[in-house]
Write a protein that holds these residues in place. Sequence first.
Motif, mmCIF file in Angstrom:
data_model
loop_
_atom_site.group_PDB
_atom_site.id
_atom_site.type_symbol
_atom_site.label_atom_id
_atom_site.label_comp_id
_atom_site.label_asym_id
_atom_site.label_seq_id
_atom_site.Cartn_x
_atom_site.Cartn_y
_atom_site.Cartn_z
ATOM 1 N N LYS A 189 0.829 -1.212 0.000
ATOM 2 C CA LYS A 189 0.000 0.000 0.000
ATOM 3 C C LYS A 189 0.861 1.258 0.000
ATOM 4 N N SER A 190 1.957 1.244 0.741
ATOM 5 C CA SER A 190 2.784 2.447 0.840
ATOM 6 C C SER A 190 3.484 2.764 -0.476
ATOM 7 N N ARG A 191 3.662 1.753 -1.326
ATOM 8 C CA ARG A 191 4.327 1.971 -2.606
ATOM 9 C C ARG A 191 3.334 2.186 -3.743
ATOM 10 N N TYR A 192 2.030 2.068 -3.477
ATOM 11 C CA TYR A 192 1.034 2.303 -4.511
ATOM 12 C C TYR A 192 1.211 3.709 -5.031
ATOM 13 N N PRO A 193 1.237 3.962 -6.303
ATOM 14 C CA PRO A 193 0.841 3.096 -7.410
ATOM 15 C C PRO A 193 1.990 2.340 -8.066
ATOM 16 N N ASP A 194 3.166 2.365 -7.473
ATOM 17 C CA ASP A 194 4.300 1.656 -8.071
ATOM 18 C C ASP A 194 4.259 0.178 -7.706
ATOM 19 N N TYR A 195 3.196 -0.492 -8.091
ATOM 20 C CA TYR A 195 2.933 -1.861 -7.682
ATOM 21 C C TYR A 195 3.000 -2.860 -8.826
ATOM 22 N N ILE A 196 3.171 -2.428 -10.043
ATOM 23 C CA ILE A 196 2.980 -3.280 -11.213
ATOM 24 C C ILE A 196 3.743 -4.599 -11.112
ATOM 25 N N ASP A 197 5.021 -4.574 -10.800
ATOM 26 C CA ASP A 197 5.792 -5.816 -10.749
ATOM 27 C C ASP A 197 5.254 -6.765 -9.679
ATOM 28 N N GLU A 198 4.930 -6.224 -8.509
ATOM 29 C CA GLU A 198 4.439 -7.061 -7.421
ATOM 30 C C GLU A 198 3.041 -7.611 -7.700
ATOM 31 N N THR A 199 2.253 -6.860 -8.442
ATOM 32 C CA THR A 199 0.890 -7.284 -8.743
ATOM 33 C C THR A 199 0.891 -8.630 -9.462
ATOM 34 N N GLU A 200 1.807 -8.804 -10.394
ATOM 35 C CA GLU A 200 1.897 -10.069 -11.110
ATOM 36 C C GLU A 200 2.234 -11.209 -10.157
ATOM 37 N N GLU A 201 3.082 -10.938 -9.174
ATOM 38 C CA GLU A 201 3.451 -11.965 -8.204
ATOM 39 C C GLU A 201 2.255 -12.391 -7.358
ATOM 40 N N TYR A 202 1.300 -11.503 -7.132
ATOM 41 C CA TYR A 202 0.146 -11.800 -6.291
ATOM 42 C C TYR A 202 -1.021 -12.379 -7.082
ATOM 43 N N GLY A 203 -0.830 -12.635 -8.346
ATOM 44 C CA GLY A 203 -1.830 -13.332 -9.145
ATOM 45 C C GLY A 203 -2.963 -12.487 -9.677
ATOM 46 N N PHE A 204 -2.839 -11.178 -9.666
ATOM 47 C CA PHE A 204 -3.906 -10.340 -10.215
ATOM 48 C C PHE A 204 -3.838 -10.370 -11.732
ATOM 49 N N ILE A 205 -4.972 -10.654 -12.342
ATOM 50 C CA ILE A 205 -5.070 -10.647 -13.798
ATOM 51 C C ILE A 205 -6.149 -9.637 -14.168
ATOM 52 N N PRO A 206 -5.745 -8.525 -14.781
ATOM 53 C CA PRO A 206 -6.749 -7.531 -15.168
ATOM 54 C C PRO A 206 -7.760 -8.119 -16.150
ATOM 55 N N ASP A 207 -8.985 -7.622 -16.068
ATOM 56 C CA ASP A 207 -10.044 -8.048 -16.964
ATOM 57 C C ASP A 207 -9.692 -7.651 -18.396
ATOM 58 N N LEU A 208 -9.700 -8.612 -19.299
ATOM 59 C CA LEU A 208 -9.313 -8.365 -20.687
ATOM 60 C C LEU A 208 -10.218 -7.328 -21.350
ATOM 61 N N GLY A 209 -11.504 -7.397 -21.086
ATOM 62 C CA GLY A 209 -12.440 -6.433 -21.671
ATOM 63 C C GLY A 209 -12.156 -5.018 -21.197
ATOM 64 N N THR A 210 -11.861 -4.877 -19.917
ATOM 65 C CA THR A 210 -11.520 -3.563 -19.372
ATOM 66 C C THR A 210 -10.226 -3.059 -19.995
ATOM 67 N N GLU A 211 -9.238 -3.933 -20.099
ATOM 68 C CA GLU A 211 -7.950 -3.561 -20.701
ATOM 69 C C GLU A 211 -8.144 -3.083 -22.148
ATOM 70 N N GLN A 212 -8.967 -3.800 -22.895
ATOM 71 C CA GLN A 212 -9.205 -3.426 -24.291
ATOM 72 C C GLN A 212 -9.946 -2.091 -24.383
#
Length: 98
Positions: free
Chosen positions: A46-69
């Motif tokens: 939380k303290s590093r948000y929004p610089d979380y991108i690398d860690e997000t992948e490690e925690y298994g978050f998969i963005p919704d493909l429709g939202t991404e598109q």
Amino acid sequence: MEEEAAPTAEDKLHRLQFREALELWAHIRKVCDEGNLLDEEYADWKSRYPDYIDETEEYGFIPDLGTEQSISKLSKEIPVNHAPESHAKRPRKSKLSS
């Protein structure tokens, strides 16, 4: 009573980015609640948000493909100097360069 103006592409983009950020936070909180992330690690994330991108992948978050598109499509419709900054769309660091 005045009619509300239809949402602009910028409004739609901002809402999608906000929704994606909320989904990410909910996912990370769930990972923590399930015992797969220590409270200290969660606080650090939380303290590093929004610089979380690398860690997000490690925690298994998969963005919704429709939202991404939709975000990608709307981003192309908005001039660069008018698009709201998306914390979720920051360039990802290559794991190979680390």
